[in-house]
Design a protein around this motif. Structure first.
Motif: not given
Length: 473
Positions: A43-44, A68-75, A103-108, A136-137
C-alpha cells in the motif's frame, strides 16, 4: 551512492499489472542520489504507509480536513533517499540530511508523473494526504522533495540572503529530472506527461518551474502559491502591518476601528476576522521573522530571526519592519527568487478568498495580473474559491464559514488533464461560490465544481463569465 535492497519479496504479476507487483526493483537507480532505499509495499497511500514507516504523519498534520477519505489498494514501489547536500535539518529515517525525496511507483501506472515540493518548511511527506494519495489512486507515479532545507531554521542554509529559498527551486528541478528517469526504468518507457503541483510554498515552486523550466513539464496546478516579487507585494510587505495592528484590534477600545481598517488595507479581507486570532498565534509572527531572516538578516544584527511577538517600538522589532525602506541588497535577495508571470506551459491557480496567511489580494490576484501582462493569459486559469483559507484543517473548526480547498485542487487537476489530453479548456477564470450549509450543494469534502469546460471550438461565452481582479499593488 548507498543503495538498500527492496523490502520483502516481489510477488508474481498482480491482476491488471503487466509489469507485475514491484517488478524491476533491482534495476532502479535514482540519478544523482547519494542514498536510496527501495521498498516493495502492499500500500503506497497513507492507508498503509504510517504503519509500514514510509511516511511521517507529523509532516502532513493540519493540512487536510479530518473527514477527507483515504484511497486504498495501491501497491507498488517506494524509493526514499537523498541527494548530496551539506545541511542537516531533516531528521527523517535518522539520516539528519537534507535534500531528501520520496518517489512512489504504483504497479498500475497510467503513464503520468506528478512532482511536488513541500509547503511551508515541511519535509518530503507533507503532500501525502492532500496530493500523493489521490494521484496514486488515479495511477500516477509521484515524487516529492523536502526542497533542500527544512524547519523554522531553514534560513541557516546558504551563504547569501535568498540562497536557501533559491535552493528549493533547484531541488524540484533536480528531482523532476531524476524521477522521470527512474519512472522510465520501472516501466520501460518515459512518462507521457509530467505535471507539477503543490500548495503554498509548493505552489510557488510550480509557478517558478513553469516559468523557468517549462521543457520538463506538461502543465501544473498551483494551490495558493506564495508570491515573491522584488518591488512587492510579498510576505515582508503585508505581514508587518498585521503584527502592528492586530493586537490593537484584539484589545478593543478606541484604537480598534482604526486598527481594523489598517488590517483590511494591508490585504486581510473583511469577513476573515474570525481567523485572525489563530494566525496571529501560530503563523504571522513566526513566518515574518524566519523569512525576513532569510532575506534581510541585517535587520536585527546579531539576533537570529528577531524577537517573538515583540511590541512596536522595541529595537529591531519585526512589527516595525518597513520593506520599502530597507537597503537595495534586500530587494536583490528577493529578486533572486522572484516570479515573472512568464509561464511556458498551462497553469491553473486556485486560492481561497479567506486566506489570511497569503491574502488573495496581495498574492494570486497579483500573480494573475502578472501572467496576463506577460502575454501568457492563454495558458492560465485562475479560480478564487469563496470561503477557502490557507490550511484545510480550519474547516473542521468552522464548517459553517469555510470551504476546504482539497476537492477544488482535485477539480483543477482534473480540468488540467482535460486541457492537456483532449483540448477541453477549463472554465474561464472566475470566483467559485461556496456551497451553502443546509442547501442542495454537493458534499464540500468531495466536490468543488469549477464551471463548464470549453470544448474545442467553443467561445469564451460558453463558460462561466470571465472576471477581472484587483491587482493588490
Amino acid at each position: 551512492m548507498t543503495t538498500v535492497p527492496a523490502a520483502g519479496q516481489p510477488a508474481d504479476g498482480a491482476a491488471g499489472s503487466p509489469q507485475g507487483h514491484c517488478a524491476r526493483t533491482a534495476q532502479l537507480t535514482v540519478p544523482g542520489a547519494e542514498r536510496q532505499v527501495v521498498s516493495c509495499l502492499g500500500e503506497l497511500t497513507t492507508a498503509g504507509t504510517p504503519a509500514s514507516g514510509h511516511t511521517d504523519k507529523a509532516d502532513w498534520a493540519g493540512l487536510t480536513p479530518a473527514g477527507l477519505a483515504t484511497p486504498t489498494g495501491v501497491p507498488g514501489i517506494q524509493i526514499d533517499g537523498y541527494f548530496p547536500d551539506r545541511s542537516t535539518t531533516n531528521t527523517n529515517h535518522g539520516w539528519n540530511h537534507d535534500a531528501q525525496f520520496v518517489i512512489r511507483l504504483p504497479d498500475r501506472w497510467n503513464g503520468g508523473l506528478v512532482v511536488a515540493g513541500s509547503p511551508g518548511v515541511r519535509e518530503q511527506y507533507a503532500n501525502d494526504r492532500a496530493i500523493s494519495d489521490w494521484v496514486l489512486s488515479r495511477g500516477y507515479a509521484f515524487a516529492a522533495t523536502d526542497k533542500g532545507n527544512t524547519s523554522a531554521a531553514f534560513h541557516r542554509d546558504g551563504d547569501e540572503p535568498g540562497e536557501a529559498i533559491a535552493e528549493w527551486n533547484a531541488r524540484v528541478t533536480q528531482l523532476t529530472r531524476a524521477a522521470r528517469a527512474v519512472t522510465a526504468q520501472r516501466y520501460r518507457r518515459p512518462p507521457s506527461r509530467t505535471l507539477a503541483t503543490g500548495m503554498s510554498n509548493g505552489g510557488y515552486l510550480v509557478r517558478w518551474q513553469l516559468e523557468n523550466h517549462p521543457e520538463l513539464y506538461d502543465g501544473g496546478v498551483d494551490w495558493e502559491g506564495t508570491l515573491w516579487r522584488g518591488r512587492g507585494p510579498n510576505l515582508l510587505t503585508f505581514l508587518p502591518p498585521a503584527l502592528r495592528s492586530y493586537p490593537v484590534y484584539a484589545a478593543g477600545g478606541a484604537g480598534a476601528p482604526q486598527a481594523h481598517a489598517e488590517m483590511v488595507a494591508a490585504g486581510y479581507p473583511e469577513g476573515s476576522e474570525f481567523l485572525w486570532p489563530f494566525h496571529h498565534q501560530y503563523y504571522w509572527d513566526l513566518t515574518q521573522r524566519i523569512y525576513r531572516e532569510e532575506l534581510d538578516p541585517g535587520f536585527d544584527g546579531a539576533t537570529e530571526a528577531g524577537t517573538p511577538f515583540c511590541a512596536p517600538g522595541t529595537p529591531a522589532c519585526d512589527a516595525d519592519y518597513d520593506y520599502a525602506a530597507r537597503p537595495r541588497e534586500v530587494r536583490t535577495a528577493v529578486d533572486r527568487i522572484a516570479l515573472t508571470g512568464r509561464i511556458g506551459k498551462p497553469l491553473i491557480t486556485l486560492h481561497g478568498t479567506l486566506d489570511v496567511l497569503l491574502p488573495i489580494g496581495r498574492d494570486s490576484d497579483v500573480y494573475a495580473r502578472m501572467v496576463r501582462d506577460a502575454g501568457r493569459g492563454g495558458l492560465f486559469r485562475y479560480y478564487r474559491i469563496e470561503g477557502g483559507t490557507h490550511v484545510d484543517s480550519l474547516y473542521d473548526a468552522f464548517p459553517d464559514r469555510l470551504r476546504p480547498l482539497t476537492p477544488c485542487h482535485r477539480s483543477a487537476f482534473t480540468a488540467l488533464e482535460g486541457w492537456l489530453h483532449h483540448g477541453t479548456k477549463p472554465a474561464p477564470s472566475h470566483t467559485v461560490a461556496r456551497a451553502r450549509p443546509g442547501g442542495t450543494d454537493a458534499d464540500p469534502l468531495t466536490d468543488c465544481p469549477l464551471g463548464r469546460r470549453q470544448r474545442p471550438g467553443d467561445s469564451a461565452a460558453g463558460g462561466t463569465r470571465p472576471q477581472h481582479f484587483p491587482t493588490g499593488e
